[in-house]
Design an enzyme around this catalytic site. Structure first.
Site, PDB file in Angstrom:
ATOM      1  N   GLU A 131      27.977 133.518  87.355  1.00  0.00           N
ATOM      2  CA  GLU A 131      28.915 133.574  85.958  1.00  0.00           C
ATOM      3  C   GLU A 131      28.537 134.743  85.337  1.00  0.00           C
ATOM      4  O   GLU A 131      27.422 135.433  85.366  1.00  0.00           O
ATOM      5  CB  GLU A 131      29.075 132.303  85.355  1.00  0.00           C
ATOM      6  N   LYS A 189      30.079 121.363  79.867  1.00  0.00           N
ATOM      7  CA  LYS A 189      29.640 122.273  78.802  1.00  0.00           C
ATOM      8  C   LYS A 189      29.030 121.579  78.023  1.00  0.00           C
ATOM      9  O   LYS A 189      29.350 121.211  76.792  1.00  0.00           O
ATOM     10  CB  LYS A 189      31.127 122.825  78.399  1.00  0.00           C
ATOM     11  N   THR A 248      35.336 125.276  73.400  1.00  0.00           N
ATOM     12  CA  THR A 248      36.018 126.243  72.696  1.00  0.00           C
ATOM     13  C   THR A 248      37.246 126.650  73.008  1.00  0.00           C
ATOM     14  O   THR A 248      37.372 126.969  74.299  1.00  0.00           O
ATOM     15  CB  THR A 248      35.168 127.679  72.863  1.00  0.00           C
TER      16      THR A 248
END
Length: 269
Positions: A173, A140, A28
């Site tokens: 995270e 990712k 992204t």
């Protein structure tokens, strides 16, 4: 709008391994009038992730040109790129030769991200913990069911996102961003050797902090250590850098570095 292999509104095959098994990766990226921010770093991470998954993929000049054109047409947007191994038939075993599928989509940046940059956010510790898989840690990949479970739970009133721990109770995270903690000139960010996503913005922030001669450690540490830190912030490529004002009942001071990092890295919304 969505493009599949460069064709607007094209369909994805039901047997695509990205759909069937999450066999692929995504990025992204944030667009600006100057192009996609940190484009080379996103490209390098995707190519390295494909190699980790065991299929050969390098970004073509045609795809790079398409992304650059979209960034010019849609500045201050989120441009998402998914790369899958492509069609592979039934069964887990991958085909010998990947027939890669590339999916590009353009999305508005959530309007509350600008407010987050100005006001900061509060995190609540999620009951969903991340499992360990060192072979996938950092990249990712498209297998994001843990994050789906995390986001499926309603946040308590007054909180904006989840803090996520691993199955050993170590801080990893937020549900969608990397996290940094500060005490004086010391910076600690969680180790991502067993799980979690090593974001492009995480890397850029670390480089910017090193340039300021900050001491940075990537360490595993438990949630009980959160009370030791003065400040915290989260980072990702779309929201930039955002202060964490509290985690559960523990409060933090806004970091004096967040606005400086946003200006230095062109992250302000």
């Amino acid at each position: 709008m969505i493009w599949v292999n460069g064709v607007l509104h094209a369909s994805i095959a039901p047997t695509d391994r990205g759909l069937a098994y999450g066999d692929g990766l995504f990025a992204t990226m944030r667009s600006s009038k100057r192009g996609i921010l940190f484009f080379q770093q996103h490209q390098a991470r995707l190519e390295a992730g494909a190699a980790r998954l065991g299929f050969d993929w390098q970004m073509s000049s045609a795809l790079a040109e398409q992304l650059d054109t979209l960034a010019a047409q849609y500045p201050q947007h989120c441009i998402k790129l998914m790369v899958t191994r492509g069609v592979g038939g039934r069964g887990y075993a991958p085909p010998e030769q990947a027939n890669v599928t590339e999916v590009v989509s353009v999305h508005p940046i959530p309007v509350h991200y600008a407010a987050w940059q100005h006001q900061g956010i509060r995190l609540k510790t999620s009951a969903v913990q991340l499992g360990h898989q060192p072979l996938l840690a950092g990249i990712k990949h498209l297998n994001r069911l843990e994050q789906v479970l995390i986001k499926s739970a309603p946040l308590p009133q007054g909180y904006d996102d989840w803090l996520v721990l691993d199955c050993m109770g170590k801080v990893i995270e937020s549900s969608m961003a990397n996290i940094f903690f500060f005490k004086g000139n010391q910076v600690i960010t969680p180790s991502l050797e067993r799980c979690g996503v090593a974001g492009v913005m995480r890397e850029q922030v670390m480089l910017a902090l090193l340039a300021r001669q900050m001491n940075i450690d990537c360490l595993p540490f438990g949630a009980e250590r959160l009370v030791e830190f003065d400040s915290a912030f989260i980072t990702n490529s779309v929201l930039g850098v955002v202060d964490v004002l509290a985690i559960d009942s523990h409060s933090f001071k806004p970091s004096p570095l967040t606005e400086d990092l946003r200006q230095t890295l062109s992250l302000s919304l």
